[in-house]
Write a protein that holds these residues in place. Structure first.
Motif, mmCIF file in Angstrom:
data_model
loop_
_atom_site.group_PDB
_atom_site.id
_atom_site.type_symbol
_atom_site.label_atom_id
_atom_site.label_comp_id
_atom_site.label_asym_id
_atom_site.label_seq_id
_atom_site.Cartn_x
_atom_site.Cartn_y
_atom_site.Cartn_z
ATOM 1 N N VAL A 141 4.775 5.455 -7.340
ATOM 2 C CA VAL A 141 5.455 4.171 -7.525
ATOM 3 C C VAL A 141 5.241 3.322 -6.275
ATOM 4 O O VAL A 141 5.488 3.793 -5.160
ATOM 5 C CB VAL A 141 6.970 4.373 -7.756
ATOM 6 C CG1 VAL A 141 7.678 3.026 -7.871
ATOM 7 C CG2 VAL A 141 7.209 5.222 -8.994
ATOM 8 N N PRO A 142 4.790 2.067 -6.413
ATOM 9 C CA PRO A 142 4.612 1.207 -5.230
ATOM 10 C C PRO A 142 5.951 0.936 -4.536
ATOM 11 O O PRO A 142 6.972 0.733 -5.188
ATOM 12 C CB PRO A 142 4.029 -0.087 -5.810
ATOM 13 C CG PRO A 142 3.470 0.299 -7.147
ATOM 14 C CD PRO A 142 4.346 1.408 -7.654
ATOM 15 N N VAL A 143 5.938 0.946 -3.211
ATOM 16 C CA VAL A 143 7.102 0.563 -2.415
ATOM 17 C C VAL A 143 6.658 -0.625 -1.571
ATOM 18 O O VAL A 143 6.368 -0.518 -0.384
ATOM 19 C CB VAL A 143 7.595 1.724 -1.523
ATOM 20 C CG1 VAL A 143 8.880 1.324 -0.803
ATOM 21 C CG2 VAL A 143 7.826 2.977 -2.349
ATOM 22 N N ASP A 144 6.590 -1.779 -2.213
ATOM 23 C CA ASP A 144 6.093 -2.978 -1.538
ATOM 24 C C ASP A 144 7.144 -3.540 -0.589
ATOM 25 O O ASP A 144 8.355 -3.365 -0.802
ATOM 26 C CB ASP A 144 5.701 -4.039 -2.569
ATOM 27 C CG ASP A 144 4.476 -3.635 -3.383
ATOM 28 O OD1 ASP A 144 3.702 -2.794 -2.887
ATOM 29 O OD2 ASP A 144 4.308 -4.152 -4.498
ATOM 30 N N GLY A 167 0.794 -1.229 0.000
ATOM 31 C CA GLY A 167 0.000 0.000 0.000
ATOM 32 C C GLY A 167 0.821 1.271 0.000
ATOM 33 O O GLY A 167 0.348 2.325 -0.430
ATOM 34 N N LEU A 168 2.076 1.206 0.475
ATOM 35 C CA LEU A 168 2.925 2.390 0.470
ATOM 36 C C LEU A 168 3.289 2.754 -0.970
ATOM 37 O O LEU A 168 3.646 1.891 -1.775
ATOM 38 C CB LEU A 168 4.202 2.124 1.269
ATOM 39 C CG LEU A 168 5.237 3.261 1.298
ATOM 40 C CD1 LEU A 168 4.686 4.488 1.995
ATOM 41 C CD2 LEU A 168 6.532 2.785 1.962
ATOM 42 N N GLU A 169 3.179 4.038 -1.283
ATOM 43 C CA GLU A 169 3.564 4.546 -2.595
ATOM 44 C C GLU A 169 4.418 5.795 -2.407
ATOM 45 O O GLU A 169 4.247 6.546 -1.456
ATOM 46 C CB GLU A 169 2.326 4.887 -3.426
ATOM 47 C CG GLU A 169 1.463 3.684 -3.760
ATOM 48 C CD GLU A 169 0.244 4.032 -4.582
ATOM 49 O OE1 GLU A 169 -0.187 3.195 -5.389
ATOM 50 O OE2 GLU A 169 -0.298 5.159 -4.408
ATOM 51 N N CYS A 170 5.331 5.996 -3.339
ATOM 52 C CA CYS A 170 6.303 7.077 -3.225
ATOM 53 C C CYS A 170 6.363 7.859 -4.530
ATOM 54 O O CYS A 170 6.065 7.329 -5.609
ATOM 55 C CB CYS A 170 7.674 6.497 -2.880
ATOM 56 S SG CYS A 170 8.918 7.723 -2.470
ATOM 57 N N VAL A 179 14.246 -2.500 4.746
ATOM 58 C CA VAL A 179 13.702 -1.333 5.449
ATOM 59 C C VAL A 179 13.629 -0.188 4.448
ATOM 60 O O VAL A 179 14.624 0.123 3.773
ATOM 61 C CB VAL A 179 14.598 -0.918 6.639
ATOM 62 C CG1 VAL A 179 14.022 0.311 7.331
ATOM 63 C CG2 VAL A 179 14.766 -2.060 7.622
ATOM 64 N N ALA A 180 12.462 0.428 4.318
ATOM 65 C CA ALA A 180 12.317 1.580 3.427
ATOM 66 C C ALA A 180 12.861 2.821 4.123
ATOM 67 O O ALA A 180 12.628 3.031 5.312
ATOM 68 C CB ALA A 180 10.850 1.778 3.051
ATOM 69 N N VAL A 181 13.598 3.641 3.379
ATOM 70 C CA VAL A 181 14.205 4.853 3.932
ATOM 71 C C VAL A 181 13.668 6.067 3.185
ATOM 72 O O VAL A 181 13.768 6.139 1.958
ATOM 73 C CB VAL A 181 15.740 4.819 3.831
ATOM 74 C CG1 VAL A 181 16.341 6.107 4.391
ATOM 75 C CG2 VAL A 181 16.308 3.603 4.558
ATOM 76 N N ASN A 182 13.091 7.003 3.925
ATOM 77 C CA ASN A 182 12.640 8.272 3.354
ATOM 78 C C ASN A 182 13.543 9.394 3.833
ATOM 79 O O ASN A 182 13.857 9.475 5.025
ATOM 80 C CB ASN A 182 11.208 8.607 3.802
ATOM 81 C CG ASN A 182 10.165 7.724 3.165
ATOM 82 O OD1 ASN A 182 10.345 7.228 2.061
ATOM 83 N ND2 ASN A 182 9.056 7.528 3.858
ATOM 84 N N ILE A 183 13.938 10.268 2.932
ATOM 85 C CA ILE A 183 14.598 11.508 3.324
ATOM 86 C C ILE A 183 13.501 12.508 3.660
ATOM 87 O O ILE A 183 12.511 12.630 2.936
ATOM 88 C CB ILE A 183 15.497 12.039 2.195
ATOM 89 C CG1 ILE A 183 16.687 11.098 2.010
ATOM 90 C CG2 ILE A 183 15.975 13.462 2.502
ATOM 91 C CD1 ILE A 183 17.555 11.432 0.826
ATOM 92 N N GLY A 184 13.655 13.209 4.789
ATOM 93 C CA GLY A 184 12.634 14.136 5.239
ATOM 94 C C GLY A 184 13.000 15.592 5.008
ATOM 95 O O GLY A 184 14.106 15.938 4.576
ATOM 96 N N ASP A 185 12.053 16.467 5.334
ATOM 97 C CA ASP A 185 12.207 17.896 5.085
ATOM 98 C C ASP A 185 13.349 18.516 5.886
ATOM 99 O O ASP A 185 14.001 19.456 5.422
ATOM 100 C CB ASP A 185 10.909 18.623 5.445
ATOM 101 C CG ASP A 185 9.727 18.164 4.612
ATOM 102 O OD1 ASP A 185 9.947 17.677 3.483
ATOM 103 O OD2 ASP A 185 8.587 18.289 5.080
ATOM 104 N N MET A 186 13.593 18.010 7.105
ATOM 105 C CA MET A 186 14.653 18.580 7.936
ATOM 106 C C MET A 186 16.020 18.391 7.272
ATOM 107 O O MET A 186 16.833 19.326 7.220
ATOM 108 C CB MET A 186 14.647 17.943 9.326
ATOM 109 C CG MET A 186 15.675 18.539 10.281
ATOM 110 S SD MET A 186 15.659 17.763 11.935
ATOM 111 C CE MET A 186 14.151 18.464 12.616
#
Length: 282
Positions: free
Chosen positions: A170-173, A144-147, A179-186
Motif C-alpha cells: 500500500v502506498p504511504v505517500d 515511493g514508500l510502501e507498507c 509524519v509516518a509512524v512504523n512499529i518496529g520489531d523491538m
C-alpha cells in the motif's frame, strides 16, 4: 561521494557516519539504491563525524524534537503494547546523548536513476525496523514508500525477508504536516506480540519523470537504551525471559548479517548459473 566520506567516515559498529549503497537487504540480496548520513545519539559515536558545527547544531535540534515526538507516541501506545508496565516506562527507556543511547537519526537521499537499475533492486528493499517506533519525515513530491501488514502466521524474521507479503503493498505517500509512524520489531517483542511490526520498502520510480528526481526523507529510529531490560515470553516455551535492548540489537545485527550473506550468495549463484546457461547456449 569522496568528500562526504572524508567529512563523515562511516563506522558500522557505531551505526554512524556517511554511507553509500552499503546496506544490503536480505529480501533482495542487493544494495539499497541510496546514500545516507546516520547519527547515533552518543557523543562517542559521532566524534569526528560532523561535517560542520552548523550541521551538527541543526541535526541535534531536529533530533531533540523527533525524540520528544517519539516518546509521546510510545506513551500513547503503551496501554496496548505493555499494559502491565508502570505508566511512562516506554518513554523513559529511550534517551538521547547518554552513554546508553541507541536512538538514531538518518538523513536519506535516493539519487536520480540515469540508467535501468539491476533487476530485483529497490531504493530500499522490504524490511521491518529493529526499533520500538520509527518516525519518517517526508515532503510532498517524495513518493515511493510502501507498507504491508505483518504476516501474522509468520515470524518477525520471516517478515523482514519477504518481498511479496500476502496482503500486498500500500502506498504511504507524504501528507503535508504529517509524519509516518512504523512499529518496529523491538516493540513487537516487548509487547509479547500485542503490536506487530510492519513491513515496508521504497519502490523504484514509476516513469522517467520520477526517475529523474531525487527522493529525500529523514527517519528517527527510537530504540530503547542499551541496559533497558525487556521481559517477555519465549515464543517457543511460553516461559518468561529477559533480554536487554542492547543485546537484542546485537542479536538482530548477527541474524541480519547471516541472512544478508545467504541472500548475497544466492544472488551470486543465480548470476553464475545465468552466465553458464548463456555460454552453453552460445
Amino acid at each position: 561521494r569522496a568528500t562526504k566520506e572524508e567529512a563523515s567516515p562511516y563506522a558500522a559498529h557505531l551505526n554512524a557516519g556517511y554511507e553509500y549503497m552499503q546496506q544490503i537487504r536480505p529480501s533482495t540480496g542487493l544494495p539499497d539504491v541510496k546514500e545516507s548520513f546516520q547519527m547515533t545519539t552518543r557523543d562517542d559515536a559521532m566524534k569526528g563525524r560532523w561535517p560542520s558545527d552548523a550541521f551538527e547544531a541543526q541535526c541535534r535540534a531536529f533530533t531533540e524534537k523527533a525524540h520528544a515526538l517519539a516518546r509521546r507516541v510510545l506513551t500513547l501506545l503503551e496501554p496496548k503494547a505493555a499494559p502491565d508496565l508502570p505508566p511512562g516506562t516506554l518513554a523513559a527507556a529511550h534517551t538521547i546523548w547518554t552513554d546508553e543511547s541507541q536512538c538514531t537519526t538518518r538523513m536519506l537521499h535516493y539519487p536520480p536513476l540515469a540508467e535501468a537499475p539491476e533487476p530485483g533492486s529497490m531504493r530500499a528493499g522490504a524490511h521491518t525496523d529493529w526499533t520500538c517506533v520509527t518516525l519518517l519525515f517526508q515532503l510532498p513530491g517524495n513518493e515511493g514508500l510502501e507498507c504491508a501488514a505483518h504476516p501474522r502466521a509468520g515470524t518477525t524474521s520471516n517478515a523482514s525477508t519477504s518481498s511479496s507479503p500476502p496482503a500486498g503493498w500500500v502506498p504511504v505517500d507524504p501528507v503535508p504536516g504529517g509524519v509516518a509512524v512504523n512499529i518496529g520489531d523491538m516493540l513487537a517483542r516487548w509487547s509479547d506480540g500485542r503490536l506487530l511490526s510492519n513491513l515496508h520498502r521504497v519502490r523504484m520510480p514509476n516513469g522517467a519523470a520520477e526517475a529523474a528526481r531525487s527522493r529525500y526523507s529523514i527517519a528517527f529510529f527510537a530504540q530503547a537504551d542499551k541496559s533497558q531490560l525487556m521481559t517477555v515470553r519465549d515464543p517457543e516455551t511460553g516461559a518468561l525471559a529477559s533480554i536487554t535492548a542492547g543485546d537484542y540489537i546485537l542479536g538482530r545485527i548477527r541474524s541480519n548479517f547471516e541472512a544478508k550473506f545467504s541472500a548475497t550468495s544466492r544472488a551470486t549463484d543465480e548470476k553464475q548459473e545465468e552466465g553458464s546457461s548463456s555460454s552453453s547456449s552460445g
